[in-house]
Design an enzyme around this catalytic site. Structure first.
Site, PDB file in Angstrom:
ATOM      1  N   ARG A 191       0.864  -1.178   0.000  1.00  0.00           N
ATOM      2  CA  ARG A 191       0.000   0.000   0.000  1.00  0.00           C
ATOM      3  C   ARG A 191       0.901   1.229   0.000  1.00  0.00           C
ATOM      4  NH1 ARG A 191      -3.717  -2.644  -1.416  1.00  0.00           N
ATOM      5  NH2 ARG A 191      -5.638  -3.116  -0.313  1.00  0.00           N
ATOM      6  N   GLU A 237      -4.254   7.602  -4.331  1.00  0.00           N
ATOM      7  CA  GLU A 237      -4.575   7.057  -5.664  1.00  0.00           C
ATOM      8  C   GLU A 237      -5.984   7.472  -6.080  1.00  0.00           C
ATOM      9  OE1 GLU A 237      -4.112   2.866  -5.226  1.00  0.00           O
ATOM     10  OE2 GLU A 237      -1.985   2.981  -4.840  1.00  0.00           O
ATOM     11  N   HIS A 266      -1.439   0.691  -9.720  1.00  0.00           N
ATOM     12  CA  HIS A 266      -2.150  -0.211  -8.800  1.00  0.00           C
ATOM     13  C   HIS A 266      -2.941  -1.259  -9.592  1.00  0.00           C
ATOM     14  CE1 HIS A 266      -4.070  -0.715  -4.558  1.00  0.00           C
ATOM     15  NE2 HIS A 266      -3.891  -1.877  -5.173  1.00  0.00           N
TER      16      HIS A 266
END
Ligand code: NAP
Length: 315
Positions: free
Chosen positions: A234, A263, A281
């Site tokens: 993360r 994000e 991601h």
């Protein structure tokens, strides 16, 4: 117990899975609603299950508006976007989608490791831009073979990364809160020691408050000017301003990053660095794995409404 089959969809599974669910369950599409307050006011009493995704989560504020909520299904293995303690206190069960994404996420870690050390993006640009034909070979890179790979969080995904890294002829070590009996790799009880030992630090631990800014400037300095960070965990695990400084000033050699703060609004500084390989991601972002993750969400939902045990409960 109520017999209703009301589901609040905060963030959905895949479209074909949602179409099938809509035939059997009453789906309230919070994700698509123009007036969410009105939707909640009309369905709050009947909602027993919330569907969400790891990236979106569920706020405690929303949970508080759903007095009969029993289960939250989340698409993704990380559950740092859901307050598990608050759920447990209210007797709300949470499910996630472990294991089915291990292969693709571990593959992505290896892909980022190789792409970063071997400067894949720089090489691609070197050829495309005409530099190759004009100036000849690109500068030399560094090999993965013989490097020491330190894994932060040797869980399901961390172990899948380790087993893939081994055939590249690397040394392996790991850091976590506790030593594991069933793995052959050396355990470091101190993250700074692992960073000092490793050439490549691979982050595969959960996000959330317990790991926020775990990778700070001290860790980056310990990793040193020939060291690399690969993050598929993360964004919050890394002190991002420190990482940007470290990449800019040569405190570390480079980074391969799948995850970021805030994000999808990634800090644009990363785009300026040639020593960074960026993936948006998307470590689990294959048709096959996303289908399997969505199916696990569906299976948990079906199990709950059938009065059967949840398949992958978190709490
Ligand atoms: P897991 O099996 O629960 O493994 C987590 C590992 O992290 C464990 O080895 C655990 O060991 C360690 N850990 C937990 N808390 C820690 C802490 N405070 N400090 C250091 N280590 C800690 O989980 P997983 O299925 O492998 O998934 C790991 C994470 O990967 C997820 O939580 C998610 O955030 C991330 N992920 C990212 C993507 C992506 O698309 N990029 C996809 C899937 C998952 P100890 O208990 O011994 O500390």
């Amino acid at each position: 117990m109520s017999e209703n089959r009301d589901v609040l969809v905060v963030s959905p599974a895949l479209p074909h899975q949602m179409e099938l669910l809509a035939q059997e369950y009453t789906l309230h599409r919070y994700d698509k609603s123009d007036d969410r307050d009105a939707l909640i006011a009309s369905v709050a009493e009947s909602v027993r299950l919330v569907m969400t995704t790891a990236g979106v989560g569920v706020s405690v504020e929303l949970m508080d508006k759903l007095p009969n909520l029993e289960v939250i299904t989340s698409f993704g293995v990380g559950y740092d976007s859901i307050d598990i303690a608050a759920c447990t206190k209210r007797g709300i069960r949470v499910t996630n989608t472990p294991d089915v994404l291990n292969d693709d996420v571990a593959d992505t870690a290896i892909m980022l490791m190789l792409a970063t050390l071997r400067r894949l993006v720089v090489g691609d640009q070197w050829a495309r831009s005409g530099n190759w034909s004009k100036n000849g070979a690109m500068p030399l890179t560094t090999t993965l073979h013989g490097k020491k790979v330190g894994i932060v969080g040797l869980g399901r995904i961390g172990k899948a990364i380790a087993s893939r890294a081994e055939p590249f002829g690397v040394g392996l070590g790991y850091f976590g809160r506790s030593q594991q009996d069933d793995v052959p790799y050396p355990y470091f009880d101190d993250l700074l020691k692992l960073a000092g030992w490793a050439d490549v630090l691979v982050l595969a631990c959960p996000g959330g408050e317990a790991t926020r800014n775990l990778i700070d400037m001290n860790v980056l300095r310990a990793l040193g000017p020939t060291g690399y960070v690969v993050n598929i965990a993360r964004g919050t695990v890394v002190d991002e301003p420190a990482l940007i400084t470290a990449l800019r000033d040569g405190i570390i050699a480079g980074a391969g990053l799948d995850v970021f703060h805030n994000e999808p609004h990634m800090n644009p500084s990363f785009a300026d660095f040639e020593n960074v390989v960026i993936y948006p991601h998307h470590a689990s972002g294959t048709v096959e794995t996303r289908n399997a993750m969505g199916q696990l969400v569906v299976d948990n939902l079906v199990a709950f409404f059938a009065g059967k045990p949840l398949i992958t409960p978190v709490n």
